[in-house]
Design a protein around this motif. Structure first.
Motif, mmCIF file in Angstrom:
data_model
loop_
_atom_site.group_PDB
_atom_site.id
_atom_site.type_symbol
_atom_site.label_atom_id
_atom_site.label_comp_id
_atom_site.label_asym_id
_atom_site.label_seq_id
_atom_site.Cartn_x
_atom_site.Cartn_y
_atom_site.Cartn_z
ATOM 1 N N ILE A 1 73.638 11.539 53.660
ATOM 2 C CA ILE A 1 73.837 12.416 54.825
ATOM 3 C C ILE A 1 73.122 11.832 56.040
ATOM 4 O O ILE A 1 73.628 11.904 57.162
ATOM 5 C CB ILE A 1 73.332 13.839 54.533
ATOM 6 C CG1 ILE A 1 74.017 14.404 53.298
ATOM 7 C CG2 ILE A 1 73.600 14.761 55.718
ATOM 8 C CD1 ILE A 1 73.374 15.665 52.763
ATOM 9 N N GLY B 1 75.942 11.663 58.441
ATOM 10 C CA GLY B 1 75.957 12.893 59.227
ATOM 11 C C GLY B 1 76.933 13.913 58.683
ATOM 12 O O GLY B 1 76.881 14.270 57.502
ATOM 13 N N ALA B 2 77.883 14.365 59.526
ATOM 14 C CA ALA B 2 78.785 15.453 59.155
ATOM 15 C C ALA B 2 79.592 15.150 57.900
ATOM 16 O O ALA B 2 79.893 16.055 57.120
ATOM 17 C CB ALA B 2 79.726 15.766 60.319
ATOM 18 N N GLY C 1 78.702 13.912 55.217
ATOM 19 C CA GLY C 1 77.924 14.221 54.012
ATOM 20 C C GLY C 1 78.191 15.618 53.482
ATOM 21 O O GLY C 1 77.852 15.929 52.336
ATOM 22 N N ALA C 2 78.829 16.466 54.291
ATOM 23 C CA ALA C 2 79.096 17.844 53.874
ATOM 24 C C ALA C 2 79.955 17.912 52.621
ATOM 25 O O ALA C 2 79.896 18.887 51.879
ATOM 26 C CB ALA C 2 79.774 18.619 54.998
ATOM 27 N N LEU D 1 77.544 18.314 49.877
ATOM 28 C CA LEU D 1 76.820 19.588 49.934
ATOM 29 C C LEU D 1 77.705 20.728 49.447
ATOM 30 O O LEU D 1 77.303 21.532 48.609
ATOM 31 C CB LEU D 1 76.352 19.857 51.363
ATOM 32 C CG LEU D 1 75.254 18.912 51.860
ATOM 33 C CD1 LEU D 1 75.114 19.004 53.366
ATOM 34 C CD2 LEU D 1 73.937 19.226 51.176
ATOM 35 N N MET D 2 78.941 20.795 49.970
ATOM 36 C CA MET D 2 79.837 21.890 49.573
ATOM 37 C C MET D 2 80.436 21.637 48.201
ATOM 38 O O MET D 2 80.548 22.545 47.382
ATOM 39 C CB MET D 2 80.955 22.055 50.605
ATOM 40 C CG MET D 2 80.473 22.616 51.916
ATOM 41 S SD MET D 2 81.833 23.103 52.987
ATOM 42 C CE MET D 2 82.457 21.526 53.485
ATOM 43 N N THR E 1 78.128 22.368 45.221
ATOM 44 C CA THR E 1 77.642 23.745 45.054
ATOM 45 C C THR E 1 78.819 24.707 44.864
ATOM 46 O O THR E 1 78.730 25.635 44.077
ATOM 47 C CB THR E 1 76.819 24.211 46.269
ATOM 48 O OG1 THR E 1 77.593 23.979 47.452
ATOM 49 C CG2 THR E 1 75.509 23.455 46.377
ATOM 50 N N GLY E 2 79.910 24.470 45.599
ATOM 51 C CA GLY E 2 81.064 25.371 45.532
ATOM 52 C C GLY E 2 81.647 25.450 44.138
ATOM 53 O O GLY E 2 82.243 26.461 43.753
ATOM 54 N N THR F 1 86.259 17.187 48.704
ATOM 55 C CA THR F 1 85.470 18.384 48.419
ATOM 56 C C THR F 1 86.079 19.165 47.260
ATOM 57 O O THR F 1 85.366 19.613 46.356
ATOM 58 C CB THR F 1 85.376 19.274 49.675
ATOM 59 O OG1 THR F 1 84.930 18.469 50.758
ATOM 60 C CG2 THR F 1 84.413 20.416 49.473
ATOM 61 N N MET G 1 84.342 19.984 43.658
ATOM 62 C CA MET G 1 84.160 21.369 43.201
ATOM 63 C C MET G 1 84.775 21.579 41.830
ATOM 64 O O MET G 1 84.112 22.047 40.893
ATOM 65 C CB MET G 1 84.800 22.343 44.187
ATOM 66 C CG MET G 1 84.000 22.568 45.447
ATOM 67 S SD MET G 1 84.763 23.890 46.389
ATOM 68 C CE MET G 1 83.755 23.888 47.864
ATOM 69 N N ALA H 1 70.600 25.599 45.452
ATOM 70 C CA ALA H 1 70.731 25.740 46.902
ATOM 71 C C ALA H 1 69.407 25.464 47.617
ATOM 72 O O ALA H 1 69.400 24.994 48.756
ATOM 73 C CB ALA H 1 71.238 27.144 47.256
ATOM 74 N N TYR I 1 69.703 21.909 48.050
ATOM 75 C CA TYR I 1 70.885 21.506 48.823
ATOM 76 C C TYR I 1 70.854 21.966 50.275
ATOM 77 O O TYR I 1 71.508 21.366 51.107
ATOM 78 C CB TYR I 1 72.158 21.998 48.123
ATOM 79 C CG TYR I 1 72.673 20.998 47.107
ATOM 80 C CD1 TYR I 1 71.927 20.689 45.982
ATOM 81 C CD2 TYR I 1 73.861 20.326 47.293
ATOM 82 C CE1 TYR I 1 72.364 19.758 45.066
ATOM 83 C CE2 TYR I 1 74.326 19.390 46.382
ATOM 84 C CZ TYR I 1 73.567 19.109 45.271
ATOM 85 O OH TYR I 1 74.006 18.173 44.371
ATOM 86 N N THR I 2 70.148 23.049 50.581
ATOM 87 C CA THR I 2 70.047 23.417 51.996
ATOM 88 C C THR I 2 68.911 22.647 52.662
ATOM 89 O O THR I 2 68.863 22.546 53.882
ATOM 90 C CB THR I 2 69.825 24.933 52.184
ATOM 91 O OG1 THR I 2 68.754 25.345 51.330
ATOM 92 C CG2 THR I 2 71.062 25.728 51.851
ATOM 93 N N PRO J 1 70.148 18.484 53.999
ATOM 94 C CA PRO J 1 70.598 18.074 55.337
ATOM 95 C C PRO J 1 69.444 18.009 56.336
ATOM 96 O O PRO J 1 69.477 17.197 57.273
ATOM 97 C CB PRO J 1 71.611 19.162 55.734
ATOM 98 C CG PRO J 1 71.413 20.274 54.782
ATOM 99 C CD PRO J 1 70.832 19.695 53.536
#
Lengths: 94, 587
Positions: free
Chosen positions: B66, B70-71, B73-74, B77-78, B81-82, B251, B255, B289, B292-293, B296
């Motif tokens: 990340i 940057g963006a 890397g989401a 993250l999602m 966890t999703g 993503t 998931m 989480a 994971y939060t 970033p």
């Protein structure tokens, strides 16, 4: 409708229970989809025009917001399902 | 005390703790060995699931990815966890009610087919070995950098520890060790993040620090970072490079893959009741989480700190850690304009990963044989070192640096143990007991399970010592294949009474063959065409598992409609697992 209809066999109650479960699940999965794939990916650039504290909004959803919502969704599901189990008389007894 | 002495101390203490727990929680039956007897408290199972799930990739690599992407890397993250939402709502409670030991158990019983069981066993073993190879390598890297032992010695020490508690303790031993490992790894991840957040933003909570203003000036951290990155000719931190469709498919694959990974699913067989399985997934995600939060935030902090510390720095004044990582081959500097200063700009400094010749340049830097690119960037930093190097970059106290090493080992060992257990269960239970040697006694089965775990550890160790060059490439397999095979088959097995053997086998094969071929084509047969222009619909090999999953669903729907329904007892089984505890119908 005869008695050996498989959907009916474990009792009418279970069918209602299963329908209520599917309704709850669909609602929660819709939210799941909207925050992650919606706000976090499809509409991320559009949402980035607004700010949430120091974050661009879309960026926040994709990096933190969606995860927070995921956690809430699972707890809501567990809580509502425990209620449904009781209402339909299928909760686990010791 | 020096960082190295402290690292020995922390790592030694944590290992002593894991071994102590393993001795206390030995397994004496197959049920304890495979699923800890089904007596694990949901909160303990949540912590164990979190440690099991968060591997060297989550702990060591994710924030680094990340930091540089940057963006984009989401997607991790999602995606990582999703999948727990899918797991909690669609799979975990029903598999718990099913009440057997493994994923191939479910596939074999639900689809009344030994062939389906065998396909599942092969997938489980392939996915798990792919995954475990990376963990053993992670153990070796941490040992070699922080304890300054040889990477191979590090791998052997790691094997010894895992051997001890996986073979002795089985799932019961692993579960309680993983609870301890979760505590070690989350503490080790949060402490440096809190320190750095305080220094950079005055906010002690790193998740909020990411959205705060800088301590040095009244500018939001992320705005400052966007400014810095744009100024240096890099992609702005909060903007991405990947196409929307690729992000979407990657993503989705991560998931569904997460929800279909056997070592995660099996954890939900260890809790006592269906309602425990539901809430346990919630606990697991809360605990995941937390990391994971924070990731970033760590990523953005690291990017700011690296730009500030590196750009314009004279090589002769570079801090000690720079030289150490350069010696490990994970940092490289090419003085393109011969001014003795490090220029950190957009673009790659050279082609491929650094290959060093033995000489030193004018400023004392290690020289490379790589082809140099024409841009102005002179600095290469391997993404995997960000989490390990950041405490040093931010000049945190030595004990924090030592703590991070212990955390990295906890993350890698806990995941490795979980995967090895899945492999040994697949061999002893699914292959021997259920397929080839149904007459063995429980004692014999337990002995085979221990033996299989020992052999699996040895093989995993070999992968760590002689890493196949394609480890990073094949990780895409693990998620893609889990998404394209297990997820649809288990989901339809629960939610459709009409789903039958023919549909399951044809669906799984379609998903597997499609996903496998696509990845093999772009990663091995024709890697030079592995770019957006050549991808089908613009979907990268990383995301193709989603398409494989959709194909699996479509084939299953068609085939189940043109073939006979499953036998009555299987339909009854589906009705049975849908309800936590059925009452007599007279009520």
């Amino acid at each position: 409708m005869t008695d050996n209809n498989p959907d009916k066999q474990p009792g009418h109650e279970n069918r209602e229970y299963w329908r209520a479960n599917i309704r709850l699940m669909s609602g929660l999965l819709l939210v799941w989809f909207l925050v992650s794939f919606g706000c976090g990916i499809l509409w991320v650039d559009y949402l980035n025009q607004w700010h949430f504290f120091g974050f661009k909004l879309g960026f926040w959803f994709s990096q933190q917001g969606s995860i927070v919502v995921f956690v809430i969704l699972i707890f809501v599901y567990a809580w509502r399902m425990n209620q449904l189990d009781k209402v339909h008389g299928v909760d686990e007894q010791e | 005390m020096s960082a190295q002495v402290l690292t020995y101390l922390f790592v030694g203490l944590s290992f002593a703790l894991y071994i102590g727990i393993a001795i206390w929680s030995r397994s004496s039956s197959t049920s304890e060995f495979y699923v800890a007897g089904g007596h694990v408290h949901p909160l303990a199972n949540g912590a164990a699931t979190a440690a099991d799930w968060m591997s060297a990739a989550s702990y060591l690599s994710m924030a680094g990815i990340i930091a540089f992407e940057g963006a984009d890397g989401a997607r991790y993250l999602m995606g990582w966890t999703g999948g727990y939402v899918l797991l909690a709502l669609l799979l975990a409670p029903y598999l718990r009610k099913f009440n057997k030991f493994t994923v191939p158990d479910f596939v074999g019983d639900r689809y009344y087919s030994q062939a389906a069981r065998l396909v599942a066993v092969v997938c489980v073993i392939f996915i798990s070995f792919t995954y475990v190879a990376g963990q053993m390598r992670g153990v070796g890297v941490v040992f070699s950098r922080f304890l300054e032992v040889d990477i191979n010695t590090g791998v052997v020490i790691g094997m010894g520890i895992v051997f001890f508690y996986a073979v002795l303790g089985g799932m019961k031993g692993i579960t309680y060790t993983q609870v301890a490992q979760y505590c070690v790894l989350i503490f080790a991840y949060l402490v440096p993040a809190i320190f750095i957040s305080l220094t950079l933003t005055n906010n002690p909570i790193p998740m909020l620090g990411l959205g705060s203003t800088l301590a040095a000036e009244p500018v939001y951290l992320l705005d400052k970072l966007d400014g810095l990155t744009t100024e240096l000719g890099m992609t702005a931190f909060t903007a991405g490079n990947k196409s929307t469709i690729d992000m979407f498919f990657i993503t989705a694959a991560l998931m569904a893959g997460t929800a279909g990974l056997p070592h995660v699913i099996v954890r939900f067989f260890t809790v006592p009741r269906v309602r425990d399985a539901r809430i346990s997934a919630g606990y697991a995600l809360v605990l995941i989480a937390l990391l994971y939060t924070t990731a970033p935030a760590v990523a953005a902090f690291a990017r700011v700190n690296i730009i500030n510390a590196m750009d314009g720095l004279h090589y002769s004044e570079a801090p000690e850690w720079f030289g150490k990582w350069e010696n490990s081959g994970l940092i490289a500097w090419i003085d393109k304009n011969n001014d003795g200063e490090i220029q950190y700009r957009g673009g790659a400094a050279m082609e491929q990963k650094p290959v060093y010749d033995l000489g030193r340049g004018a400023s004392g830097e290690r020289l490379l044989t790589n082809k140099i690119t024409s841009n102005d960037n002179e600095l290469y930093i391997d993404r995997d070192i960000i989490v390990l190097a950041h405490p040093e970059i931010a000049q945190l106290p030595n004990w924090v640096v030592a703590l991070v090493a212990a955390g990295g080992l906890a993350a890698a060992l806990s995941t490795a143990a979980g995967l090895l257990l899945v492999i040994s269960t697949a061999i002893a239970h699914d292959l021997l007991k259920k397929t080839f040697r149904p007459n063995i006694t429980e004692r014999q089965e337990l002995r085979y399970a221990r033996l299989a775990a020992a052999v699996a550890i040895a093989i995993a160790g070999l992968f760590g010592i002689y890493p196949p060059g394609f480890v990073a490439e094949v990780v895409a397999f693990a998620f893609g294949l889990a998404a394209a095979s297990f997820f649809p088959v288990i989901l339809l097995g629960i939610f459709s009474t009409r789903m039958n053997k023919e549909a399951a086998i044809s669906g799984m094969l379609t998903g597997l063959i499609f996903t496998f071929s696509y990845i093999v084509y772009f990663k091995f047969i024709s890697p030079e065409t592995n770019s957006a222009a050549h991808w089908w619909l613009g979907i990268s090999p990383e995301g193709i598992g989603s398409l494989g999953m959709i194909l699996n669903f479509m084939v299953s729907f068609v085939v189940m409609r043109i073939t006979p329904p499953p036998p009555q007892e299987v339909q009854d089984l589906v009705q049975h697992i849908r309800v936590p505890q059925a009452r007599p119908s007279s009520q």
